[in-house]
Design an enzyme around this catalytic site. Sequence first.
Site, PDB file in Angstrom:
ATOM      1  N   ASN A   1       0.880  -1.173   0.000  1.00 47.35           N
ATOM      2  CA  ASN A   1       0.000   0.000   0.000  1.00 47.35           C
ATOM      3  C   ASN A   1       0.913   1.217   0.000  1.00 47.35           C
ATOM      4  O   ASN A   1       1.498   1.547   1.020  1.00 47.35           O
ATOM      5  CB  ASN A   1      -0.897  -0.024   1.247  1.00 47.35           C
ATOM      6  CG  ASN A   1      -1.654   1.277   1.441  1.00 47.35           C
ATOM      7  OD1 ASN A   1      -1.792   2.063   0.499  1.00 47.35           O
ATOM      8  ND2 ASN A   1      -2.152   1.504   2.651  1.00 47.35           N
ATOM      9  N   TRP A   2       1.024   1.831  -1.167  1.00 42.77           N
ATOM     10  CA  TRP A   2       1.997   2.921  -1.312  1.00 42.77           C
ATOM     11  C   TRP A   2       1.542   4.230  -0.666  1.00 42.77           C
ATOM     12  O   TRP A   2       2.340   5.144  -0.503  1.00 42.77           O
ATOM     13  CB  TRP A   2       2.299   3.152  -2.790  1.00 42.77           C
ATOM     14  CG  TRP A   2       3.248   2.147  -3.373  1.00 42.77           C
ATOM     15  CD1 TRP A   2       3.984   1.208  -2.693  1.00 42.77           C
ATOM     16  CD2 TRP A   2       3.585   1.993  -4.759  1.00 42.77           C
ATOM     17  NE1 TRP A   2       4.752   0.484  -3.573  1.00 42.77           N
ATOM     18  CE2 TRP A   2       4.522   0.952  -4.845  1.00 42.77           C
ATOM     19  CE3 TRP A   2       3.171   2.634  -5.929  1.00 42.77           C
ATOM     20  CZ2 TRP A   2       5.060   0.542  -6.061  1.00 42.77           C
ATOM     21  CZ3 TRP A   2       3.703   2.226  -7.139  1.00 42.77           C
ATOM     22  CH2 TRP A   2       4.646   1.189  -7.209  1.00 42.77           C
ATOM     23  N   LYS A   3       0.245   4.353  -0.411  1.00 43.15           N
ATOM     24  CA  LYS A   3      -0.293   5.601   0.154  1.00 43.15           C
ATOM     25  C   LYS A   3       0.047   6.775  -0.778  1.00 43.15           C
ATOM     26  O   LYS A   3       0.091   6.585  -1.993  1.00 43.15           O
ATOM     27  CB  LYS A   3       0.237   5.804   1.578  1.00 43.15           C
ATOM     28  CG  LYS A   3       0.030   4.565   2.445  1.00 43.15           C
ATOM     29  CD  LYS A   3       0.279   4.803   3.898  1.00 43.15           C
ATOM     30  CE  LYS A   3       0.051   3.504   4.646  1.00 43.15           C
ATOM     31  NZ  LYS A   3       0.122   3.644   6.090  1.00 43.15           N
TER      32      LYS A   3
ATOM     33  N   HIS B   1      -9.465   2.002   4.709  1.00 47.79           N
ATOM     34  CA  HIS B   1      -8.184   2.151   5.414  1.00 47.79           C
ATOM     35  C   HIS B   1      -8.378   3.155   6.556  1.00 47.79           C
ATOM     36  O   HIS B   1      -9.119   4.137   6.411  1.00 47.79           O
ATOM     37  CB  HIS B   1      -7.097   2.628   4.439  1.00 47.79           C
ATOM     38  CG  HIS B   1      -5.733   2.556   5.050  1.00 47.79           C
ATOM     39  ND1 HIS B   1      -5.285   3.495   5.945  1.00 47.79           N
ATOM     40  CD2 HIS B   1      -4.748   1.627   4.946  1.00 47.79           C
ATOM     41  CE1 HIS B   1      -4.069   3.155   6.355  1.00 47.79           C
ATOM     42  NE2 HIS B   1      -3.726   2.019   5.762  1.00 47.79           N
TER      43      HIS B   1
ATOM     44  N   GLU C   1      -6.652   5.491   7.560  1.00 52.42           N
ATOM     45  CA  GLU C   1      -6.351   6.890   7.219  1.00 52.42           C
ATOM     46  C   GLU C   1      -7.544   7.545   6.540  1.00 52.42           C
ATOM     47  O   GLU C   1      -7.781   8.741   6.704  1.00 52.42           O
ATOM     48  CB  GLU C   1      -5.076   6.940   6.355  1.00 52.42           C
ATOM     49  CG  GLU C   1      -3.837   6.691   7.213  1.00 52.42           C
ATOM     50  CD  GLU C   1      -2.683   5.998   6.512  1.00 52.42           C
ATOM     51  OE1 GLU C   1      -2.638   5.971   5.269  1.00 52.42           O
ATOM     52  OE2 GLU C   1      -1.816   5.448   7.237  1.00 52.42           O
TER      53      GLU C   1
ATOM     54  N   GLU D   1      -5.572  -4.134  10.710  1.00 52.74           N
ATOM     55  CA  GLU D   1      -4.488  -3.165  10.879  1.00 52.74           C
ATOM     56  C   GLU D   1      -4.724  -2.345  12.153  1.00 52.74           C
ATOM     57  O   GLU D   1      -5.459  -1.344  12.109  1.00 52.74           O
ATOM     58  CB  GLU D   1      -4.440  -2.206   9.682  1.00 52.74           C
ATOM     59  CG  GLU D   1      -4.216  -2.890   8.358  1.00 52.74           C
ATOM     60  CD  GLU D   1      -3.614  -1.942   7.336  1.00 52.74           C
ATOM     61  OE1 GLU D   1      -2.488  -2.190   6.916  1.00 52.74           O
ATOM     62  OE2 GLU D   1      -4.256  -0.944   6.989  1.00 52.74           O
TER      63      GLU D   1
ATOM     64  N   GLY E   1       2.680   2.610  10.620  1.00 52.30           N
ATOM     65  CA  GLY E   1       3.700   3.641  10.421  1.00 52.30           C
ATOM     66  C   GLY E   1       4.446   4.037  11.687  1.00 52.30           C
ATOM     67  O   GLY E   1       5.147   5.037  11.715  1.00 52.30           O
TER      68      GLY E   1
ATOM     69  N   SER F   1       3.276  -1.746  10.386  1.00 54.42           N
ATOM     70  CA  SER F   1       4.719  -1.924  10.580  1.00 54.42           C
ATOM     71  C   SER F   1       5.162  -3.372  10.336  1.00 54.42           C
ATOM     72  O   SER F   1       6.040  -3.879  11.032  1.00 54.42           O
ATOM     73  CB  SER F   1       5.145  -1.453  11.975  1.00 54.42           C
ATOM     74  OG  SER F   1       4.845  -0.086  12.137  1.00 54.42           O
TER      75      SER F   1
END
Length: 255
Positions: free
Chosen positions: A9-11, A96, A98, A168, A174, A213
């Site tokens: 997942n490159w975000k 997600h 975020e 998650e 992160g 992570s």
Amino acid sequence: MRKLLVMGNWKLNGTKETVSELIKAFAAAADKAGSKAEVAICAPAIFIGQVEALAKGSRLNYGSEDCDIHTKGAFTGENSPAMIKEFGCKYAIVGHSERRGYHKESSGYVAEKFKAAQDNGLVPVLCIGESEADFDAGRTMDVCKEELKAVIDLCGIKAFENAVIAYEPIWAIGTGKTATPEIAEGVHSKIRAYLKTFDAAVADKVQILYGGSCNAKTAPELFKQPDIDGGLIGGASLKVPDFTSIIETAVSLSK
Ligand code: PGA
């Protein structure tokens, strides 16, 4: 047997140059993995056409990091699941943390995204997971169940026959604070047990990825757990050696 799935997942990261470098390397790694593990990259929408061209003819799958609930219309700035599908994506991440956090997406809205993705031939990757405060208060499963139930209510349990779940914990994303294999497996097995109360066969079949992570160091012990079927990987999917090593771990543990 559930196959291990290693998904990046490159975000909000990447340039044309890094996309090219990473996809070439991961397509080669996916080909080397063969049928022993599945590899996928979820990229920012603007790069998906480039990913499509570079991944062509390889075993590397790819997807979007989100999708809208509409197929088309006056929704400035959005990407529809139909558009995402047209560019050869297999997956669409939905919910997600975020997006739930920064974009105030409710579980009901995420369920609509899940449905829109699936209705357009994409495999939704439903992200669920608790905050640090909820973890400390012992509310992990309350949060996970609420986020799963919204999808079950809208789409039915059978929808998970063609979907992926990513657990998650927000406190692990992160932060470098990976959940221990014991904590992660504990939650994964409870998620599966919860799904089993609706449909045992679906619960047994659905891949549940761990995210937060997950890196070259932590992946081996995590992937050895019986209810962990791979990883959704952020930071480490932006580095060729790290993500390649995680793919190799999945191959070596091929179930
Ligand atoms: P991380 O992100 O691996 O950088 O913690 C995972 C994710 O948010 O999917």
